[in-house]
Enzyme design. Structure first.
Site, PDB file in Angstrom:
ATOM      1  N   SER A 149       0.853  -1.137   0.086  1.00  0.00           N
ATOM      2  CA  SER A 149      -0.063   0.054  -0.062  1.00  0.00           C
ATOM      3  C   SER A 149       0.791   1.254   0.159  1.00  0.00           C
ATOM      4  O   SER A 149       2.084   1.284   0.639  1.00  0.00           O
ATOM      5  CB  SER A 149      -0.864  -0.054   1.108  1.00  0.00           C
ATOM      6  N   TYR A 162      -1.827  -0.621  10.580  1.00  0.00           N
ATOM      7  CA  TYR A 162      -1.820  -0.857   9.002  1.00  0.00           C
ATOM      8  C   TYR A 162      -0.515  -0.388   8.425  1.00  0.00           C
ATOM      9  O   TYR A 162      -0.064  -1.429   7.738  1.00  0.00           O
ATOM     10  CB  TYR A 162      -3.088  -0.017   8.580  1.00  0.00           C
TER      11      TYR A 162
HETATM   12  N1  LIG Z   1      -8.902  -0.917  -0.954  1.00  0.00           N
HETATM   13  C1  LIG Z   1      -7.833  -0.149  -0.704  1.00  0.00           C
HETATM   14  O1  LIG Z   1      -7.618   1.039  -0.760  1.00  0.00           O
HETATM   15  C2  LIG Z   1      -6.319  -0.710  -0.660  1.00  0.00           C
HETATM   16  C3  LIG Z   1      -5.159   0.297  -0.869  1.00  0.00           C
HETATM   17  C4  LIG Z   1      -4.096  -0.332  -0.842  1.00  0.00           C
HETATM   18  C5  LIG Z   1      -3.861  -1.534  -0.342  1.00  0.00           C
HETATM   19  N2  LIG Z   1      -4.854  -2.474  -0.181  1.00  0.00           N
HETATM   20  C6  LIG Z   1      -4.514  -3.968   0.034  1.00  0.00           C
HETATM   21  O2  LIG Z   1      -5.276  -4.840  -0.887  1.00  0.00           O
HETATM   22  C7  LIG Z   1      -5.566  -5.935  -0.209  1.00  0.00           C
HETATM   23  C8  LIG Z   1      -6.843  -6.287  -0.657  1.00  0.00           C
HETATM   24  O3  LIG Z   1      -7.660  -5.267   0.076  1.00  0.00           O
HETATM   25  P1  LIG Z   1      -9.216  -5.002  -0.271  1.00  0.00           P
HETATM   26  O4  LIG Z   1      -9.152  -3.408  -0.508  1.00  0.00           O
HETATM   27  O5  LIG Z   1      -9.472  -5.766  -1.746  1.00  0.00           O
HETATM   28  O6  LIG Z   1     -10.154  -5.376   0.993  1.00  0.00           O
HETATM   29  P2  LIG Z   1     -11.409  -6.510   1.142  1.00  0.00           P
HETATM   30  O7  LIG Z   1     -12.329  -6.172   0.150  1.00  0.00           O
HETATM   31  O8  LIG Z   1     -11.836  -6.357   2.489  1.00  0.00           O
HETATM   32  O9  LIG Z   1     -10.686  -7.870   0.736  1.00  0.00           O
HETATM   33  C9  LIG Z   1      -9.694  -8.627   1.833  1.00  0.00           C
HETATM   34  C10 LIG Z   1      -9.421 -10.032   1.412  1.00  0.00           C
HETATM   35  O10 LIG Z   1      -8.629 -10.519   2.494  1.00  0.00           O
HETATM   36  C11 LIG Z   1      -9.206 -11.747   2.881  1.00  0.00           C
HETATM   37  N3  LIG Z   1      -8.745 -12.153   4.029  1.00  0.00           N
HETATM   38  C12 LIG Z   1      -8.741 -11.433   5.411  1.00  0.00           C
HETATM   39  N4  LIG Z   1      -8.485 -12.021   6.242  1.00  0.00           N
HETATM   40  C13 LIG Z   1      -8.012 -13.217   5.803  1.00  0.00           C
HETATM   41  C14 LIG Z   1      -7.446 -14.355   6.398  1.00  0.00           C
HETATM   42  N5  LIG Z   1      -7.142 -14.599   7.735  1.00  0.00           N
HETATM   43  N6  LIG Z   1      -6.885 -15.523   5.601  1.00  0.00           N
HETATM   44  C15 LIG Z   1      -7.322 -15.259   4.311  1.00  0.00           C
HETATM   45  N7  LIG Z   1      -8.015 -14.358   3.684  1.00  0.00           N
HETATM   46  C16 LIG Z   1      -8.214 -13.365   4.469  1.00  0.00           C
HETATM   47  C17 LIG Z   1     -10.523 -11.685   3.045  1.00  0.00           C
HETATM   48  O11 LIG Z   1     -11.463 -12.820   2.532  1.00  0.00           O
HETATM   49  P3  LIG Z   1     -12.165 -13.547   3.677  1.00  0.00           P
HETATM   50  O12 LIG Z   1     -12.590 -12.511   4.852  1.00  0.00           O
HETATM   51  O13 LIG Z   1     -13.170 -14.251   3.090  1.00  0.00           O
HETATM   52  O14 LIG Z   1     -11.068 -14.549   4.357  1.00  0.00           O
HETATM   53  C18 LIG Z   1     -10.962 -10.772   1.251  1.00  0.00           C
HETATM   54  O15 LIG Z   1     -10.998 -11.491   0.206  1.00  0.00           O
HETATM   55  C19 LIG Z   1      -5.227  -5.815   1.329  1.00  0.00           C
HETATM   56  O16 LIG Z   1      -3.637  -6.398   1.556  1.00  0.00           O
HETATM   57  C20 LIG Z   1      -5.222  -4.228   1.269  1.00  0.00           C
HETATM   58  O17 LIG Z   1      -4.460  -3.763   2.540  1.00  0.00           O
HETATM   59  C21 LIG Z   1      -6.240  -1.807  -0.358  1.00  0.00           C
END
Ligand SMILES: NC(=O)c1ccc[n+]([C@@H]2O[C@H](COP(=O)([O-])OP(=O)(O)OC[C@H]3O[C@@H](n4cnc5c(N)ncnc54)[C@H](OP(=O)(O)O)[C@@H]3O)[C@@H](O)[C@H]2O)c1
Length: 263
Positions: A149, A162
């Site tokens: 990120s 985070y």
């Molecule tokens: N959205 C943003 O603005 C943003 C920006 C920069 C970076 N990111 C990064 O991108 C990645 C994805 O985020 P997102 O925005 O797509 O969030 P999201 O929609 O909340 O998705 C998070 C995913 O992680 C999975 N997860 C969480 N805990 C887990 C565990 N213990 N074991 C296996 N899977 C797990 C969840 O699946 P289950 O709950 O089904 O396990 C879900 O599929 C993250 O690493 C986040 O930090 C996001």
């Protein structure tokens, strides 16, 4: 497209947001996929969506394996990787995407919440790498990708856990990149800005240069295809973050304390 043809890709956190978007995009580009998350029902819905998008005589559904798994458990990730290898014979690429966010008010710091974020975002990524790496080292080929990120670069308000987790994961994969080059393994670290997913939903703060999942995922996929070592986007926010890195602390603190994105 040729880059993805028949590549076997393990995506963690594929049930929602960016992981789901990556799954749909890579299926379109011809990759064979292993989708891991705890909510298997959501993974199965993605397979149905992939099937629905295919031509009637297409058979891409057989090219997607959904696996219930928790990145916090090394055993769970080893077993997920094993299932994928027994289905397709190998794993060419890991996309370590699973992650959680949390709002920390530093004055009421809860160490258990910090540990939880570090466990999922950092140890979870390490468990995922450990599950796929020995076979990649043996074959002298493979590609590790992590979704870090822009929050990795400096401490943001109310985001101690985070930011710490993303700084850790970026440094972790940077070391891997150096160590694994002689073994024929590429490493790509992706630093996205704000993307519209459940992780950022419900915030009242204006999130600058907030992106939709689909175009953001396309940018990530293009960076992976080019085997970029590191990719930060959108460029406007990435540039501001880079300026922040060379700013004196007094100026950084003054600006950061007036820009909480967690309200
Ligand atoms: N959205 C943003 O603005 C943003 C920006 C920069 C970076 N990111 C990064 O991108 C990645 C994805 O985020 P997102 O925005 O797509 O969030 P999201 O929609 O909340 O998705 C998070 C995913 O992680 C999975 N997860 C969480 N805990 C887990 C565990 N213990 N074991 C296996 N899977 C797990 C969840 O699946 P289950 O709950 O089904 O396990 C879900 O599929 C993250 O690493 C986040 O930090 C996001």
């Amino acid at each position: 497209m040729a880059f993805w043809n028949d590549k076997v890709v393990l995506i963690t956190g594929a049930s929602s947001g960016i992981g789901r978007g990556l799954a749909l995009e890579l299926a379109r580009r011809g990759a064979r996929l292993g989708l891991v998350a705890r909510r298997k029902d959501l993974l199965d819905e993605i397979v149905a969506e992939i099937e629905a998008g295919n031509k009637p005589n297409g058979d891409r559904a057989t090219d997607v394996l959904t696996i219930q798994g928790d990145v916090q458990s090394g055993e769970s990730m080893r077993s997920a990787a094993e299932s994928l290898r027994s289905r397709f014979g190998k794993i060419d690429m890991l996309i370590a995407n699973a992650g959680i966010g949390v709002t920390n008010d530093a004055a009421e710091l809860d160490a258990a919440k910090v540990a939880n974020v570090i466990n999922v975002n950092v140890i979870g990524a390490a468990n995922s790498v450990a599950a796929v790496l020995p076979e990649m080292v043996q074959r002298r080929s493979g590609h590790l990708v992590v979704i870090s990120s822009l929050a990795a670069y400096r401490g943001l308000p109310k985001s101690a856990a985070y930011c710490a987790s993303k700084a850790a994961v970026s440094a972790f994969f940077e070391s891997l990149r150096v160590d694994l080059k002689p073994h024929g393994i590429d490493v790509t670290i992706i630093h996205p800005g704000f993307i519209k997913t459940p992780l950022t939903a419900g915030r009242e703060a204006r999130l600058p240069w907030l992106q939709d999942v689909e175009p953001a995922v396309k940018k990530m996929v293009n960076a992976i295809e080019r085997r970029k070592k590191s990719y930060a986007f959108p460029w406007q926010l990435a540039t501001l973050v880079r300026v922040g890195m060379i700013m004196p602390n007094f100026l950084y603190d003054w600006i950061a304390s007036r820009n909480s994105f967690r309200e």
